[in-house]
Write a protein that holds these residues in place. Structure first.
Motif, PDB file in Angstrom:
ATOM      1  N   THR A  83       0.799  -1.227   0.000  1.00 50.80           N
ATOM      2  CA  THR A  83       0.000   0.000   0.000  1.00 50.80           C
ATOM      3  C   THR A  83       0.831   1.276   0.000  1.00 50.80           C
ATOM      4  OG1 THR A  83      -0.184  -0.100   2.412  1.00 50.80           O
ATOM      5  CG2 THR A  83      -1.983  -1.085   1.125  1.00 50.80           C
ATOM      6  N   ASN A  84       2.099   1.221   0.431  1.00 52.48           N
ATOM      7  CA  ASN A  84       2.906   2.447   0.432  1.00 52.48           C
ATOM      8  C   ASN A  84       4.072   2.393  -0.560  1.00 52.48           C
ATOM      9  OD1 ASN A  84       4.862   0.903   1.751  1.00 52.48           O
ATOM     10  ND2 ASN A  84       4.534   1.858   3.749  1.00 52.48           N
ATOM     11  N   MET A  85       4.142   1.349  -1.346  1.00 52.25           N
ATOM     12  CA  MET A  85       5.262   1.214  -2.299  1.00 52.25           C
ATOM     13  C   MET A  85       5.271   2.340  -3.328  1.00 52.25           C
ATOM     14  SD  MET A  85       6.315  -1.994  -4.640  1.00 52.25           S
ATOM     15  CE  MET A  85       7.561  -1.851  -5.890  1.00 52.25           C
ATOM     16  N   ALA A  86       4.141   2.661  -3.931  1.00 55.18           N
ATOM     17  CA  ALA A  86       4.097   3.703  -4.963  1.00 55.18           C
ATOM     18  C   ALA A  86       4.501   5.059  -4.395  1.00 55.18           C
ATOM     19  CB  ALA A  86       2.703   3.776  -5.579  1.00 55.18           C
ATOM     20  N   SER A  87       3.964   5.419  -3.233  1.00 54.90           N
ATOM     21  CA  SER A  87       4.289   6.734  -2.671  1.00 54.90           C
ATOM     22  C   SER A  87       5.748   6.822  -2.245  1.00 54.90           C
ATOM     23  CB  SER A  87       3.363   7.066  -1.497  1.00 54.90           C
ATOM     24  OG  SER A  87       3.553   6.147  -0.432  1.00 54.90           O
ATOM     25  N   ARG A  88       6.308   5.745  -1.712  1.00 58.70           N
ATOM     26  CA  ARG A  88       7.716   5.746  -1.298  1.00 58.70           C
ATOM     27  C   ARG A  88       8.666   5.724  -2.490  1.00 58.70           C
ATOM     28  NH1 ARG A  88       8.453   2.222   4.180  1.00 58.70           N
ATOM     29  NH2 ARG A  88       7.210   3.642   5.443  1.00 58.70           N
ATOM     30  N   SER A  89       8.216   5.185  -3.577  1.00 56.11           N
ATOM     31  CA  SER A  89       9.090   5.043  -4.748  1.00 56.11           C
ATOM     32  C   SER A  89       9.004   6.221  -5.709  1.00 56.11           C
ATOM     33  CB  SER A  89       8.734   3.764  -5.502  1.00 56.11           C
ATOM     34  OG  SER A  89       8.879   2.653  -4.662  1.00 56.11           O
ATOM     35  N   LYS A  90       7.959   7.026  -5.642  1.00 53.22           N
ATOM     36  CA  LYS A  90       7.722   8.074  -6.631  1.00 53.22           C
ATOM     37  C   LYS A  90       8.910   9.006  -6.810  1.00 53.22           C
ATOM     38  CE  LYS A  90       4.689  11.760  -8.206  1.00 53.22           C
ATOM     39  NZ  LYS A  90       5.692  12.105  -9.165  1.00 53.22           N
ATOM     40  N   GLN A  91       9.401   9.630  -5.748  1.00 53.86           N
ATOM     41  CA  GLN A  91      10.506  10.587  -5.876  1.00 53.86           C
ATOM     42  C   GLN A  91      11.781   9.901  -6.368  1.00 53.86           C
ATOM     43  OE1 GLN A  91      10.366  14.051  -5.594  1.00 53.86           O
ATOM     44  NE2 GLN A  91      12.326  13.788  -6.607  1.00 53.86           N
ATOM     45  N   LEU A  92      12.042   8.704  -5.876  1.00 57.23           N
ATOM     46  CA  LEU A  92      13.225   7.961  -6.326  1.00 57.23           C
ATOM     47  C   LEU A  92      13.136   7.645  -7.817  1.00 57.23           C
ATOM     48  CD1 LEU A  92      13.515   5.503  -3.305  1.00 57.23           C
ATOM     49  CD2 LEU A  92      14.964   7.488  -3.767  1.00 57.23           C
ATOM     50  N   LEU A  93      11.950   7.234  -8.271  1.00 62.20           N
ATOM     51  CA  LEU A  93      11.764   6.945  -9.698  1.00 62.20           C
ATOM     52  C   LEU A  93      11.859   8.208 -10.544  1.00 62.20           C
ATOM     53  CD1 LEU A  93       8.923   4.304  -9.450  1.00 62.20           C
ATOM     54  CD2 LEU A  93      11.273   3.906 -10.237  1.00 62.20           C
ATOM     55  N   ASP A  94      11.285   9.315 -10.047  1.00 55.19           N
ATOM     56  CA  ASP A  94      11.400  10.583 -10.769  1.00 55.19           C
ATOM     57  C   ASP A  94      12.859  10.970 -10.941  1.00 55.19           C
ATOM     58  OD1 ASP A  94       8.650  10.732 -10.951  1.00 55.19           O
ATOM     59  OD2 ASP A  94       8.442  12.283  -9.397  1.00 55.19           O
ATOM     60  N   ASP A  95      13.649  10.839  -9.862  1.00 57.88           N
ATOM     61  CA  ASP A  95      15.079  11.171  -9.922  1.00 57.88           C
ATOM     62  C   ASP A  95      15.814  10.243 -10.877  1.00 57.88           C
ATOM     63  OD1 ASP A  95      14.591  13.132  -8.041  1.00 57.88           O
ATOM     64  OD2 ASP A  95      15.437  11.999  -6.365  1.00 57.88           O
ATOM     65  N   GLU A  96      15.501   8.955 -10.802  1.00 54.83           N
ATOM     66  CA  GLU A  96      16.179   7.974 -11.648  1.00 54.83           C
ATOM     67  C   GLU A  96      15.850   8.154 -13.121  1.00 54.83           C
ATOM     68  OE1 GLU A  96      15.331   3.426 -11.990  1.00 54.83           O
ATOM     69  OE2 GLU A  96      16.815   3.745 -10.410  1.00 54.83           O
ATOM     70  N   ASN A  97      14.619   8.563 -13.415  1.00 52.34           N
ATOM     71  CA  ASN A  97      14.181   8.685 -14.801  1.00 52.34           C
ATOM     72  C   ASN A  97      14.412  10.061 -15.404  1.00 52.34           C
ATOM     73  OD1 ASN A  97      13.319   6.003 -14.902  1.00 52.34           O
ATOM     74  ND2 ASN A  97      11.371   6.532 -13.970  1.00 52.34           N
TER      75      ASN A  97
END
Length: 162
Positions: A83-97
């Motif tokens: 339930t919290n994977m998307a919210s925890r990953s969003k900023q990291l994915l934005d930075d990575e991409n």
């Protein structure tokens, strides 16, 4: 603490904490704990998991026996869940991409055409000046193709100017 009743997100509790700068070591500890059904909170350089429950304490002892340095602490604990994977990953994915440095792809700002030199290459290779002009270098080399010494066509030629 009963692992079947999740700890309230963000509450301070007794924890085991393993810290490392090596992502592979962190992932191995997470894999080991997850395989035993132990909730974990994963950060960039740490893994937190509950302390004071038999299964988690036994897992901490096993990880320590393997050579991992597991510390104890009282800290906030907000375990990773579906339930919290998307919210925890969003900023990291934005930075990575986000493109960094020289990248290729749509919108990167430069042409990716194959570049050939020759009589039928489709570029303007007009020389642009005569050899008797005084322009800082002499031309005692053979020109196979006529070309412009300016940067008007986006590439350079391999020949020596003396």
């Amino acid at each position: 603490m009963n692992l079947t009743n999740p700890i309230a997100a963000g509450s301070r509790t007794k924890l085991h904490i393993y810290s490392s700068q090596n992502p592979a070591l962190l992932l191995r500890v997470v894999r080991f704990l997850s395989a035993q059904g132990i909730p974990v909170e994963l950060g960039n350089t740490f893994v937190k998991f509950p302390r004071g429950e038999t299964a988690a304490d036994n897992a901490a002892a096993a990880v320590k026996a393997m050579g991992f340095r597991v510390l104890t602490s009282m800290d906030a604990f907000d375990p990773d869940q579906d339930t919290n994977m998307a919210s925890r990953s969003k900023q990291l994915l934005d930075d990575e991409n986000t493109p960094k440095g020289h990248v290729h792809g749509p919108g990167c700002g430069h042409d990716h055409h194959d570049h050939v030199h020759g009589p039928d290459c489709g570029h303007d290779h007009a020389h642009g000046h005569s050899h008797d002009q005084k322009h800082g270098h002499t031309h005692d080399h053979k020109h196979e193709y006529h070309h412009d010494h300016g940067d008007k066509h986006g590439h350079k030629h391999d020949h020596d100017h003396h």
